[in-house]
Write a protein that holds these residues in place. Structure first.
Motif: not given
Lengths: 230, 240
Positions: B217-222
């Motif tokens: 959730p929130g998407g890929s942090p990178s």
């Protein structure tokens, strides 16, 4: 939490395996993100009679079928009887798949509620009552595996796989048919069905290319089907 | 994921049913298979065959473990309408865990999505036609349609009932040759609208791949995909 219920002699180690096969279109995606999960093995409370053969025989399955039809008529005592007969085995299957006692118990609870609701839909033509219940339990456990991403980052085979019997009752057609498959095919099928590993986890555990695992399993299924129908 | 096997026709139905019962179809693949099974009685029979025939293996490989008494109490409380549940918290937990509720919520969501899809064209002034479209496929199965307008806004519609794995999201990417994938938003199981500007103009070109990965959730942090593509399709210009 029942920390006392656990001992965890094995901790699955974090490692950065390199997939030898490409994953989707990302050439650079080197496998899945990993986390180390403790692998818990439960000894406490295990009944080591390996098979609950009393629910495998046709006569006993008839009893389960009868209890299921009473459940369909909203007879709660019938669910209790069904639970007493099958819950220990279902909990064992869930624990083997999830390796986490609280999660395994949750899944058994979900399964019995689903069995209660759907008892009227059980169709004897589709197979045994025990098979139907085991299938329900397994899908709920698979839901849990998917939502918890339990099986990530393993690089050794859990010893529990070696300790518990994986061979099937001698007289079962499945045992005879499984025995005709090459050992690596059998092992791949076991790791999927019994331990709940995905294709890529099996590839990693057995240090075999993903494509090979997929093909072994598909060919294994095709041979099994021919053998079981022969 | 299993891109390699999805080129061409894929495995025969009996073997796919076997893979499903072994637990090897995950996420999207599993949801899609279950939808297919609901429509195809032969496939459902193939699944029943494997479920029944593989049962001895499940039974043989697991020990029998005596459940704690609390397990039956929880089940009994959930099926016993006469007996009030011990606490509000327990009742909430039981409701929350109730698969039927989630199926009902899911069914309502699908019905709502369908109503949206079906009714919208009739009670709205005609929207400008898309300038570009893409069909997002998993293997050779179309799952979503993407319509891109001249102004850069996009609308994505599901073709069936699919959802990301529990606790995960689908992240959308625009992928052009030789360029790092660009995150363009999140794909919803129902209708998704991307406002103008989410897809950079340089990537609104025929041949650019619209791809979906499963992310936290929130998407890929990178800002770069961390998982393989689960489904994708190239943009094509609409001949106007």
């Amino acid at each position: 939490m029942r920390a006392d219920d656990f001992i965890d002699p094995l901790t699955i180690v974090h490692h950065n395996g390199k997939n030898t096969t490409s994953n989707g279109h990302w050439g650079a995606a080197s496998g899945l993100p990993r986390a180390g999960y403790p692998l818990t093995i439960m000894f406490d409370g295990i009944d080591f009679s390996p098979l609950m053969s009393s629910t495998l025989g046709t006569a006993d399955d008839a009893r389960l079928r009868d209890l299921l039809s009473r459940c369909a008529g909203r007879d709660r005592a019938a669910l209790r009887a069904l639970y007493d007969l099958t819950a220990p085995k279902l909990l064992g299957i869930a624990l083997r798949l999830l390796r986490n006692r609280p999660q395994a118990e949750d899944v058994v609870q979900e399964a019995f509620l689903q069995i209660w609701r759907n008892a009227g839909r059980f169709d004897t033509a589709r197979g045994s009552a025990m098979g139907w219940m085991v299938a329900i339990l397994r899908y709920r456990a698979l839901d849990r595996i998917e939502s918890e991403k339990r099986h990530t980052g393993t690089d050794e085979l859990p010893d529990v796989a070696a300790e518990l019997p994986v061979s099937v009752e001698d007289q079962s057609a499945l045992a005879a048919c499984l025995a005709t498959l090459p050992e690596p095919w059998q092992r791949s099928i076991n790791l999927a069905f019994v331990d709940g590993y995905s294709h890529s986890e099996i590839a990693e555990l057995t240090k075999t290319p993903l494509g090979t695992i997929k093909s072994w399993i598909l060919r294994g299924l095709a041979s099994l089907k021919r053998c079981l129908e022969a | 994921m299993s891109q390699s096997l999805e080129s061409g026709e894929g495995p025969p139905p009996d073997q796919r049913a076997g893979e499903y019962v072994l637990g090897l179809l995950r996420g999207m693949e599993r949801a899609q298979f279950e939808a297919e099974m609901a429509r195809d009685p032969a496939l459902a029979r193939a699944v029943a065959f494997w479920e029944d025939r593989l049962t001895p293996l499940a039974l043989a490989a697991a020990p029998a473990i005596t459940p704690p008494p609390s397990l039956w109490s929880a089940i009994d409380a959930a099926i016993n309408p006469a007996r009030p549940m011990a606490s509000r918290r327990e009742r909430l937990a039981a409701l929350w865990n109730h698969a039927g509720l989630w199926r009902a919520v899911g069914a309502l969501a699908i019905a709502a999505a369908l109503v949206l899809v079906l009714i919208r064209p009739f009670n709205r002034p005609a929207a400008p036609p898309p300038s570009m479209v893409a069909l997002l496929n998993q293997g050779n199965k179309p799952l979503f349609t993407v319509s891109l307008r001249e102004n850069g806004s996009a609308q994505i519609l599901p073709l069936g009932h699919v959802a990301p794995p529990a606790g995960k999201v689908w992240e959308l990417w625009a992928v052009a040759k030789g360029v790092k994938p660009v995150p363009i938003g999140f794909l919803q199981p129902g209708l998704t609208r991307l406002p103008a500007g989410d897809i950079p103009a340089s990537l609104r070109k025929p041949g650019v791949l619209i791809a979906v990965t499963v992310e936290q959730p929130g998407g890929s942090p990178s800002g770069a995909p961390t998982m393989p593509i689960v489904f994708d399709g190239p943009l094509s210009a609409v001949q106007g």
